[in-house]
Design a protein around this motif. Sequence first.
Motif, PDB file in Angstrom:
ATOM      1  N   ALA A 358      40.414 -50.644  35.395  1.00  0.00           N
ATOM      2  CA  ALA A 358      41.683 -51.004  36.039  1.00  0.00           C
ATOM      3  C   ALA A 358      42.289 -49.834  36.813  1.00  0.00           C
ATOM      4  O   ALA A 358      43.384 -49.987  37.385  1.00  0.00           O
ATOM      5  CB  ALA A 358      42.670 -51.487  34.981  1.00  0.00           C
ATOM      6  N   ASN A 360      41.275 -48.419  39.598  1.00  0.00           N
ATOM      7  CA  ASN A 360      41.230 -48.668  41.043  1.00  0.00           C
ATOM      8  C   ASN A 360      41.144 -47.370  41.831  1.00  0.00           C
ATOM      9  O   ASN A 360      41.789 -47.196  42.865  1.00  0.00           O
ATOM     10  CB  ASN A 360      42.448 -49.501  41.494  1.00  0.00           C
ATOM     11  CG  ASN A 360      42.248 -50.093  42.884  1.00  0.00           C
ATOM     12  OD1 ASN A 360      41.110 -50.340  43.290  1.00  0.00           O
ATOM     13  ND2 ASN A 360      43.342 -50.310  43.604  1.00  0.00           N
ATOM     14  N   HIS A 391      32.251 -51.567  39.083  1.00  0.00           N
ATOM     15  CA  HIS A 391      33.614 -51.043  39.134  1.00  0.00           C
ATOM     16  C   HIS A 391      33.643 -49.518  39.228  1.00  0.00           C
ATOM     17  O   HIS A 391      34.541 -48.941  39.830  1.00  0.00           O
ATOM     18  CB  HIS A 391      34.396 -51.496  37.892  1.00  0.00           C
ATOM     19  CG  HIS A 391      34.707 -52.944  37.890  1.00  0.00           C
ATOM     20  ND1 HIS A 391      33.809 -53.897  37.461  1.00  0.00           N
ATOM     21  CD2 HIS A 391      35.823 -53.624  38.300  1.00  0.00           C
ATOM     22  CE1 HIS A 391      34.353 -55.093  37.582  1.00  0.00           C
ATOM     23  NE2 HIS A 391      35.571 -54.966  38.076  1.00  0.00           N
ATOM     24  N   PRO A 431      47.063 -47.780  33.882  1.00  0.00           N
ATOM     25  CA  PRO A 431      46.456 -47.932  35.218  1.00  0.00           C
ATOM     26  C   PRO A 431      46.650 -46.745  36.159  1.00  0.00           C
ATOM     27  O   PRO A 431      45.775 -46.461  36.967  1.00  0.00           O
ATOM     28  CB  PRO A 431      47.136 -49.197  35.752  1.00  0.00           C
ATOM     29  CG  PRO A 431      47.460 -49.991  34.533  1.00  0.00           C
ATOM     30  CD  PRO A 431      47.827 -48.985  33.480  1.00  0.00           C
TER      31      PRO A 431
END
Length: 636
Positions: A358, A360, A391, A431
């Motif tokens: 998560a 990113n 990912h 995050p």
Amino acid sequence: ACPIEQDKDTDAVQDVFFPTAAAMLMRTHEFFDIGGFDRKMFMYHEDVDLGWRLWLLGRRVVVCRDSVVRHHFGGTTHSTKGLQWRERMGSRHNVRSILKHYQPINILKAYKGLAKLWIGMGAWRHTAHVVAWNVLKLPSTLRERWRIQRRRCLSDAEFFQRGFISPSPYPAPHPEIRDLEGQRDHWIETPVLRPGLVSAIGRLGAGWYPPHPIGRDEVRPFCGDARCGLKVTPGATGAVEVDIHVPEDAIRGGSFTIEANGTDISTPLTGEMWQTVRLEGVQADSQGEISLRLQAPSFRPHTVFKNWDFRRLGGAVRLVAFKPDQPRPPARPEGVSVVITTYRRRQALVMTLDALRAQNWPNLQVVVMDDGSGDETWQALQHYRDLHNDHFRLTIATQENQGQGMARNNALALVEEDLVLFLGDDIIPEPGLIHAHVERHTALGEPAAVVGFTDWYRQEMAVTPFMEMVNFEGHQFGYDHMTSGADQPFTCFYTSNISLDRSILGNQPFNSAFSSYGWEDVELGYRLSLRGVRIVYEETARAGHFHPTNVRTFYRRQLQVGRAHHDLLAIHPELKNHPSMPPERPLKWYRLVTPFTGFLVAVADSLDRRNLPVPKKILHHLMMIGFYRGRSQISP
């Protein structure tokens, strides 16, 4: 500890208060005529007592410029008996000397000053010991006083006029003694030195006092003649800037001098809060080193401010910086490699990897080293890589169980990016964690370690009052004592959530000497601090710790931490009495409580599980008893 230039202009013979008993020469008949050393003084202050008597009885004490001996200092008494024992010996002998030598009015003044000092410090046991010892020795002290006073040739007033005794109840502290030569090879390349911060220690030479704050700045005073060093790009040219503070009332027309690699400048002091002095035309040598010497007229703060500070000061320095003629633009870390070592925590590890998905972050590598778990961890890692490698780049490896330090070393060999982020296998990142780490590194613009905030993972576990205490007050983490954006001591090098440049770490940064859990990260933090690496806290780099614990479990952990502390001191014996370390000896009453510790831990654990309050002091002492029990299980 203040640097002294021995040259032809120094007087060949200078009067001093007392001889140094370790290296003194006097006539035998003179020695016995005045009574020799006081036989009641086992050690410490006996040479001061002798010198005081010599002057009062009409003799003279001098230091000879051309008679040189060298002290191979080992601090034997300090290491075997401890600082407290040493201070008690000196204090009790000082009180006896005062009664023997002073005239009555000055005895009262001196005793009043000592009493005020000790009571103000809360040193009740120290005071009681000194008073009791002197009461027992009072008859012999009065006999010695009678012998001295009937023969004295010098009054107290004449003694003060000679400048032998200051009004201070205690001797002023000396600057710390450091040798730059043993540290230079390990310095990192950074153009900035902040003397008041922990990261400066390895680059400071002689002439510096311990740091203290001025306003919001942590600064370091110097004695008027101090050395330090920087390491920059080899052969680089530019200017050196120094921020110095000297109180306006203490200047008296003096100048501040900077010497750097054969270039120097002297600038009149202005009395500004912070005066920046700039030396142009400085060139680093072939190793990138810049050797600096800072000089300013010295003064005694008490003579100016009447504040009982009798140190010899030249000022305080906030910043020493090299400004290159061709500066490089600040680099922003782009790629990040997360390093995780794991041992039989498959569930928590998967949660950590899910949270990293998560983040990113566009250029992210995750390296996981399985430290010989021997269960299904390795198979789970392979399965996770096959499912989720889109990912981030997941690099996995396994090894025989060697401990987390060696596992991290082996994982570093697989790192591909410039910025390394160490995470625990049970640390669930929020995050924005990676972004917060990168932004702090970019803002700093110099080599540093950034430590993030690790709270308990409250979404999945209950947090008891005991868990709150160990996470915030120092037994596991010390976040209550940390300020975001500020520098931290090496003991805050928390590898559960910390990032730094790959080039700083080298190939095998974690010491393989640690045979059990604990202190291997602190040991690395200490070495990096000596090299000039700052450790900066970034509160917004947040993660959750998914590791439920209780009083019983944590007490067993403290036993292991105590055993590992022995390994730390074996590698760095200089840390034995360091202020960031636990005291060398436990409180005496711990021995009385130790037989009942199991029962007390069980009671505290039962209450804490029910969220019933247990005084923090009791919990703290129980954990420290566990630590010292672990220490005692290792043979000296």
